[in-house]
Scaffold this motif. Structure first.
Motif, PDB file in Angstrom:
ATOM      1  N   VAL A   1       0.889  -1.154   0.000  1.00  5.79           N
ATOM      2  CA  VAL A   1       0.000   0.000   0.000  1.00  5.79           C
ATOM      3  C   VAL A   1       0.930   1.206   0.000  1.00  5.79           C
ATOM      4  N   ARG A   2       0.852   1.999  -1.076  1.00  2.82           N
ATOM      5  CA  ARG A   2       1.835   3.048  -1.315  1.00  2.82           C
ATOM      6  C   ARG A   2       1.165   4.409  -1.489  1.00  2.82           C
ATOM      7  N   PRO A   3       1.050   5.188  -0.394  1.00  2.00           N
ATOM      8  CA  PRO A   3       0.647   6.590  -0.573  1.00  2.00           C
ATOM      9  C   PRO A   3       1.793   7.327  -1.266  1.00  2.00           C
ATOM     10  N   ILE A   4       1.461   8.232  -2.171  1.00  2.00           N
ATOM     11  CA  ILE A   4       2.483   8.979  -2.904  1.00  2.00           C
ATOM     12  C   ILE A   4       2.203  10.470  -2.741  1.00  2.00           C
ATOM     13  N   ILE A   5       3.190  11.158  -2.207  1.00  2.00           N
ATOM     14  CA  ILE A   5       3.120  12.609  -2.040  1.00  2.00           C
ATOM     15  C   ILE A   5       4.226  13.165  -2.924  1.00  2.00           C
ATOM     16  N   ASP A   6       3.873  13.994  -3.918  1.00  2.00           N
ATOM     17  CA  ASP A   6       4.903  14.476  -4.823  1.00  2.00           C
ATOM     18  C   ASP A   6       4.669  15.927  -5.228  1.00  2.00           C
ATOM     19  N   LYS A   7       5.709  16.504  -5.788  1.00  2.00           N
ATOM     20  CA  LYS A   7       5.653  17.915  -6.192  1.00  2.00           C
ATOM     21  C   LYS A   7       6.658  18.121  -7.322  1.00  2.00           C
ATOM     22  N   THR A   8       6.266  18.933  -8.301  1.00  2.00           N
ATOM     23  CA  THR A   8       7.162  19.301  -9.389  1.00  2.00           C
ATOM     24  C   THR A   8       7.341  20.811  -9.375  1.00  2.00           C
ATOM     25  N   TRP A   9       8.593  21.253  -9.413  1.00  2.00           N
ATOM     26  CA  TRP A   9       8.950  22.658  -9.550  1.00  2.00           C
ATOM     27  C   TRP A   9       9.738  22.774 -10.851  1.00  2.00           C
ATOM     28  N   GLN A  10       9.113  23.259 -11.881  1.00  2.91           N
ATOM     29  CA  GLN A  10       9.728  23.388 -13.209  1.00  2.91           C
ATOM     30  C   GLN A  10      10.353  22.051 -13.630  1.00  2.91           C
ATOM     31  N   LYS A  11      11.666  21.900 -13.551  1.00  2.00           N
ATOM     32  CA  LYS A  11      12.326  20.669 -14.012  1.00  2.00           C
ATOM     33  C   LYS A  11      12.663  19.696 -12.873  1.00  2.00           C
TER      34      LYS A  11
ATOM     35  N   SER B   1       9.427  13.203  -4.626  1.00  2.00           N
ATOM     36  CA  SER B   1       8.316  12.410  -4.085  1.00  2.00           C
ATOM     37  C   SER B   1       8.735  11.673  -2.825  1.00  2.00           C
ATOM     38  N   PHE B   2       7.733  11.406  -1.983  1.00  2.00           N
ATOM     39  CA  PHE B   2       7.898  10.611  -0.765  1.00  2.00           C
ATOM     40  C   PHE B   2       6.778   9.582  -0.741  1.00  2.00           C
ATOM     41  N   ASN B   3       7.148   8.335  -0.523  1.00  4.42           N
ATOM     42  CA  ASN B   3       6.180   7.240  -0.458  1.00  4.42           C
ATOM     43  C   ASN B   3       6.347   6.497   0.877  1.00  4.42           C
ATOM     44  N   PRO B   4       5.508   6.778   1.865  1.00  7.36           N
ATOM     45  CA  PRO B   4       5.563   6.018   3.124  1.00  7.36           C
ATOM     46  C   PRO B   4       4.833   4.680   2.941  1.00  7.36           C
ATOM     47  N   THR B   5       5.512   3.735   2.328  1.00  5.60           N
ATOM     48  CA  THR B   5       4.920   2.469   1.880  1.00  5.60           C
ATOM     49  C   THR B   5       4.829   1.447   3.010  1.00  5.60           C
ATOM     50  N   PHE B   6       3.775   0.613   2.924  1.00  7.41           N
ATOM     51  CA  PHE B   6       3.608  -0.506   3.854  1.00  7.41           C
ATOM     52  C   PHE B   6       3.473  -1.788   3.046  1.00  7.41           C
ATOM     53  N   GLY B   7       4.350  -2.756   3.324  1.00  7.29           N
ATOM     54  CA  GLY B   7       4.328  -4.041   2.637  1.00  7.29           C
ATOM     55  C   GLY B   7       3.755  -5.123   3.528  1.00  7.29           C
ATOM     56  N   ILE B   8       2.960  -6.003   2.929  1.00  5.09           N
ATOM     57  CA  ILE B   8       2.333  -7.099   3.674  1.00  5.09           C
ATOM     58  C   ILE B   8       2.598  -8.392   2.926  1.00  5.09           C
TER      59      ILE B   8
END
Length: 163
Positions: A42-52, A56-63
Motif C-alpha cells: 500500500v503506497r501513498p504517494i506525495i509528490d511535487k514538481t517545480w519546473q524541471k 516524491s515521498f512514499n511512506p509504503t507498507f508491505g504485507i
C-alpha cells in the motif's frame, strides 16, 4: 519479480499544494530472490514538481501474503525520489528505497534494508512509463548491487488532452 500497481490520483481540480495518489501493488517474486513470494504494498504517494525538479515521498507498507515466515505484520518501506529533467525527454535522479521491519518492532540497522539508486525516467510518452536504475545497498541485509527496470502503461479512464 512481476508486479501490478494500479494507482489513483487526486484530481487537479482539487488544487492541492502537492500531488496525492495511492497505489496498491500485488506482486510475485521467485523464492530464490525473496522470502516473500507473494506480497501486497500500500503506497501513498506525495509528490511535487517545480519546473524541471520532481520530488516524491512514499511512506509504503508491505504485507507478505505467502512467505517463508508466518509473520504478516505490515512492514514500513519508505521511498524517496528526486529527479531533474536535464533533457527534454529524460530525467535523471536519485532514489532511496528502505525497509525498516515490522511496524510494531523495527529491526536493528544492520538487519534493515537501505539502498540508493541512480535512475533515469523517460518523459516523452503519455501512455508509457519507463524507469531504470542502478542501486547500491547500504546495509548488510541489502543486496550489494541491483539493476531495476520499471515499465508501466498509463490507462486513462476519462478522455483528456494527453490521450
Amino acid at each position: 519479480g512481476t508486479h501490478i500497481r494500479p494507482r489513483i490520483m487526486a484530481p487537479e481540480k482539487w488544487k492541492l499544494p502537492v500531488g496525492l495518489s495511492l497505489s496498491a501493488e500485488i506482486g510475485y517474486q521467485d523464492s530464490a530472490y525473496s522470502s516473500e513470494t507473494w506480497n501486497i504494498e500500500v503506497r501513498p504517494i506525495i509528490d511535487k514538481t517545480w519546473q524541471k525538479l520532481y520530488v516524491s515521498f512514499n511512506p509504503t507498507f508491505g504485507i507478505g501474503l505467502k512467505s517463508a515466515y508466518t509473520n504478516s505484520t505490515p512492514v514500513f518501506e519508505p521511498n524517496l525520489k528526486a529527479a531533474y529533467s536535464f533533457f527534454k525527454n529524460l530525467a535523471l535522479g536519485i532514489e532511496y528505497y528502505g525497509e525498516t521491519g515490522p511496524i510494531n518492532e523495527f529491526e536493528s540497522l544492520p538487519q534493515q534494508s537501505h539502498a540508493i539508486f541512480i535512475a533515469a525516467d523517460m518523459l516523452n510518452n503519455p501512455h508509457w512509463e519507463l524507469n531504470a536504475g542502478l542501486g547500491f545497498g547500504m546495509t548488510q541485509a541489502t543486496d550489494g548491487l541491483v539493476l531495476k527496470v520499471i515499465v508501466g502503461r498509463r490507462i486513462y479512464w476519462k478522455k483528456n488532452n494527453s490521450n
